[in-house]
Enzyme design. Structure first.
Site, PDB file in Angstrom:
ATOM      1  N   TYR A  43      -2.290  -1.357  10.245  1.00  0.00           N
ATOM      2  CA  TYR A  43      -2.330  -1.533   8.786  1.00  0.00           C
ATOM      3  C   TYR A  43      -1.041  -1.015   8.160  1.00  0.00           C
ATOM      4  O   TYR A  43      -0.405  -1.681   7.344  1.00  0.00           O
ATOM      5  CB  TYR A  43      -3.548  -0.767   8.243  1.00  0.00           C
ATOM      6  N   SER A  79       0.850  -1.193   0.000  1.00  0.00           N
ATOM      7  CA  SER A  79       0.000   0.000   0.000  1.00  0.00           C
ATOM      8  C   SER A  79       0.885   1.242   0.000  1.00  0.00           C
ATOM      9  O   SER A  79       2.009   1.204   0.515  1.00  0.00           O
ATOM     10  CB  SER A  79      -0.866   0.025   1.264  1.00  0.00           C
TER      11      SER A  79
HETATM   12  P1  NAP Z   1     -11.358  -5.723  -0.640  1.00  0.00           P
HETATM   13  O1  NAP Z   1     -12.207  -5.318  -1.786  1.00  0.00           O
HETATM   14  O2  NAP Z   1     -11.946  -5.671   0.729  1.00  0.00           O
HETATM   15  O3  NAP Z   1     -10.754  -7.181  -0.924  1.00  0.00           O
HETATM   16  C1  NAP Z   1     -10.046  -7.888   0.058  1.00  0.00           C
HETATM   17  C2  NAP Z   1     -10.534  -9.321   0.059  1.00  0.00           C
HETATM   18  O4  NAP Z   1      -9.742 -10.074   0.999  1.00  0.00           O
HETATM   19  C3  NAP Z   1     -12.003  -9.430   0.518  1.00  0.00           C
HETATM   20  O5  NAP Z   1     -12.728 -10.309  -0.304  1.00  0.00           O
HETATM   21  C4  NAP Z   1     -11.855  -9.983   1.917  1.00  0.00           C
HETATM   22  O6  NAP Z   1     -12.967 -10.703   2.371  1.00  0.00           O
HETATM   23  C5  NAP Z   1     -10.654 -10.883   1.737  1.00  0.00           C
HETATM   24  N1  NAP Z   1     -10.110 -11.307   3.026  1.00  0.00           N
HETATM   25  C6  NAP Z   1     -10.106 -10.606   4.185  1.00  0.00           C
HETATM   26  N2  NAP Z   1      -9.582 -11.355   5.169  1.00  0.00           N
HETATM   27  C7  NAP Z   1      -9.256 -12.544   4.614  1.00  0.00           C
HETATM   28  C8  NAP Z   1      -8.682 -13.727   5.127  1.00  0.00           C
HETATM   29  N3  NAP Z   1      -8.347 -13.844   6.430  1.00  0.00           N
HETATM   30  N4  NAP Z   1      -8.471 -14.780   4.298  1.00  0.00           N
HETATM   31  C9  NAP Z   1      -8.810 -14.675   2.988  1.00  0.00           C
HETATM   32  N5  NAP Z   1      -9.367 -13.580   2.439  1.00  0.00           N
HETATM   33  C10 NAP Z   1      -9.587 -12.524   3.249  1.00  0.00           C
HETATM   34  O7  NAP Z   1     -10.083  -4.815  -0.567  1.00  0.00           O
HETATM   35  P2  NAP Z   1      -9.032  -4.372  -1.694  1.00  0.00           P
HETATM   36  O8  NAP Z   1      -8.997  -2.914  -1.679  1.00  0.00           O
HETATM   37  O9  NAP Z   1      -9.240  -5.113  -2.963  1.00  0.00           O
HETATM   38  O10 NAP Z   1      -7.703  -4.881  -0.981  1.00  0.00           O
HETATM   39  C11 NAP Z   1      -6.799  -5.774  -1.618  1.00  0.00           C
HETATM   40  C12 NAP Z   1      -5.402  -5.480  -1.126  1.00  0.00           C
HETATM   41  O11 NAP Z   1      -5.041  -4.173  -1.565  1.00  0.00           O
HETATM   42  C13 NAP Z   1      -5.305  -5.469   0.399  1.00  0.00           C
HETATM   43  O12 NAP Z   1      -4.094  -6.098   0.789  1.00  0.00           O
HETATM   44  C14 NAP Z   1      -5.296  -3.994   0.729  1.00  0.00           C
HETATM   45  O13 NAP Z   1      -4.648  -3.731   1.950  1.00  0.00           O
HETATM   46  C15 NAP Z   1      -4.545  -3.442  -0.471  1.00  0.00           C
HETATM   47  N6  NAP Z   1      -4.736  -1.996  -0.703  1.00  0.00           N
HETATM   48  C16 NAP Z   1      -5.974  -1.506  -1.030  1.00  0.00           C
HETATM   49  C17 NAP Z   1      -6.106  -0.131  -1.257  1.00  0.00           C
HETATM   50  C18 NAP Z   1      -7.423   0.501  -1.642  1.00  0.00           C
HETATM   51  O14 NAP Z   1      -7.480   1.761  -1.718  1.00  0.00           O
HETATM   52  N7  NAP Z   1      -8.465  -0.245  -1.897  1.00  0.00           N
HETATM   53  C19 NAP Z   1      -4.999   0.708  -1.147  1.00  0.00           C
HETATM   54  C20 NAP Z   1      -3.778   0.163  -0.808  1.00  0.00           C
HETATM   55  C21 NAP Z   1      -3.666  -1.201  -0.600  1.00  0.00           C
HETATM   56  P3  NAP Z   1     -14.040  -9.915   3.312  1.00  0.00           P
HETATM   57  O15 NAP Z   1     -14.629  -8.856   2.432  1.00  0.00           O
HETATM   58  O16 NAP Z   1     -14.990 -10.968   3.736  1.00  0.00           O
HETATM   59  O17 NAP Z   1     -13.237  -9.313   4.447  1.00  0.00           O
END
Ligand code: NAP
Length: 254
Positions: free
Chosen positions: A156, A144
């Site tokens: 985080y 991130s």
């Molecule tokens: P997201 O839409 O919430 O997707 C994350 C997925 O991971 C969700 O389906 C979630 O399920 C699943 N998950 C959570 N805990 C888990 C576990 N213990 N085992 C297996 N799966 C699990 O979020 P995203 O934005 O795509 O995030 C993806 C990655 O990008 C993350 O590592 C996040 O930190 C990183 N990131 C995102 C952003 C942003 O702005 N979106 C920015 C920087 C970094 P649930 O929904 O049931 O929890």
């Protein structure tokens, strides 16, 4: 948006990929773009319904191969059992959760839970996948922009900074054995994780106005980089991070 021309140029035919967090957001976009490029993809998530939706998105494209499995990445034994028969070329760690926004509001349980998914979860997947990886192989870790800067969310931010260090360490350890390890650091991307904040138009516009490219990002903006790092186009790239934030943390909005 996904650049269809990229998917036509980059062929991952014959490669097997695992993507965690593939039931939503960035993980889903990564799983779908890798499958579109010809990889056979195993999509993992704790959210069964999210995985069904991902399968639905992938099935709109002809000739894609995408399997799903519901698993908690913080459970090493469960991940080992899902990956034990796999022979992988590409590993994408994306599963993650958000955290409370200050030291004062972060309990010990919050800290443990966030690190268990966002840091130990990545370790668990690497520990289980690397022994079964083909050479050459490629590991892509979603970190991130918050791993680069001091912002709210102590647990985080600590986990995401650790992912940057872990990726560099592993690049040195696994490079001589033919496995590349890189990270991608997204900025503000509209996904399940950020929908509460970014679905509010005012908040989204406020962030967009502070971003040099004047927009928040979409999951495909990150998936395009994952595709590049998974492919032979990045054959000489390891131990690096691609920051994709529209320029947000390159500038100081004083
Ligand atoms: P997201 O839409 O919430 O997707 C994350 C997925 O991971 C969700 O389906 C979630 O399920 C699943 N998950 C959570 N805990 C888990 C576990 N213990 N085992 C297996 N799966 C699990 O979020 P995203 O934005 O795509 O995030 C993806 C990655 O990008 C993350 O590592 C996040 O930190 C990183 N990131 C995102 C952003 C942003 O702005 N979106 C920015 C920087 C970094 P649930 O929904 O049931 O929890």
């Amino acid at each position: 948006m996904v650049h269809e021309s990229l998917v036509n140029v980059i062929s991952l035919n014959g490669r097997r990929a695992v993507v965690t967090g593939a039931g939503s957001g960035i993980g889903r976009a990564a799983a779908v773009i890798l499958a579109k490029a010809g990889a056979s993809v195993l999509a993992l998530d704790i959210d069964r319904e999210g995985l069904s939706a991902t399968k639905g998105v992938a099935s709109q494209v002809s000739d894609v191969e995408l399997d799903v499995a519901t698993v908690d990445v913080s459970d090493l034994a469960a991940i080992e059992s899902v990956l034990s028969d796999e022979s992988l070329d590409i590993v994408v760690n994306s599963a993650g959760i958000m955290a409370p926004d200050s030291l004062a509001t972060t309990s010990g349980q919050d800290w443990d839970r966030v690190l268990a998914v966002n840091l130990t979860g990545y370790f668990n997947v690497l520990k289980s996948a690397v022994p079964h990886m083909n050479r050459p192989g490629s590991i892509i870790q979603i970190s991130s922009m918050m791993g680069h800067i001091g912002l709210a969310f102590p647990a985080y931010t600590a986990a995401k900074g650790a992912i940057l260090s872990l990726s560099r360490q592993l690049a040195g350890e696994l490079g001589p054995d033919g496995i590349r390890v890189n990270s991608v650091s997204p900025g503000m991307i509209l996904t399940g994780m950020t929908q509460d904040d970014l679905s509010d138009g005012d908040q989204r516009h406020r962030i967009a106005d502070r971003t040099p490219l004047r927009t928040v990002g979409a999951p495909d903006d990150i998936a395009n980089a994952v595709l590049y790092l998974a492919s032979d186009l990045s054959a000489f790239v390891t131990g690096t991070d691609i920051l994709i934030d529209g320029g947000l943390i390159s500038t100081l909005d004083l």
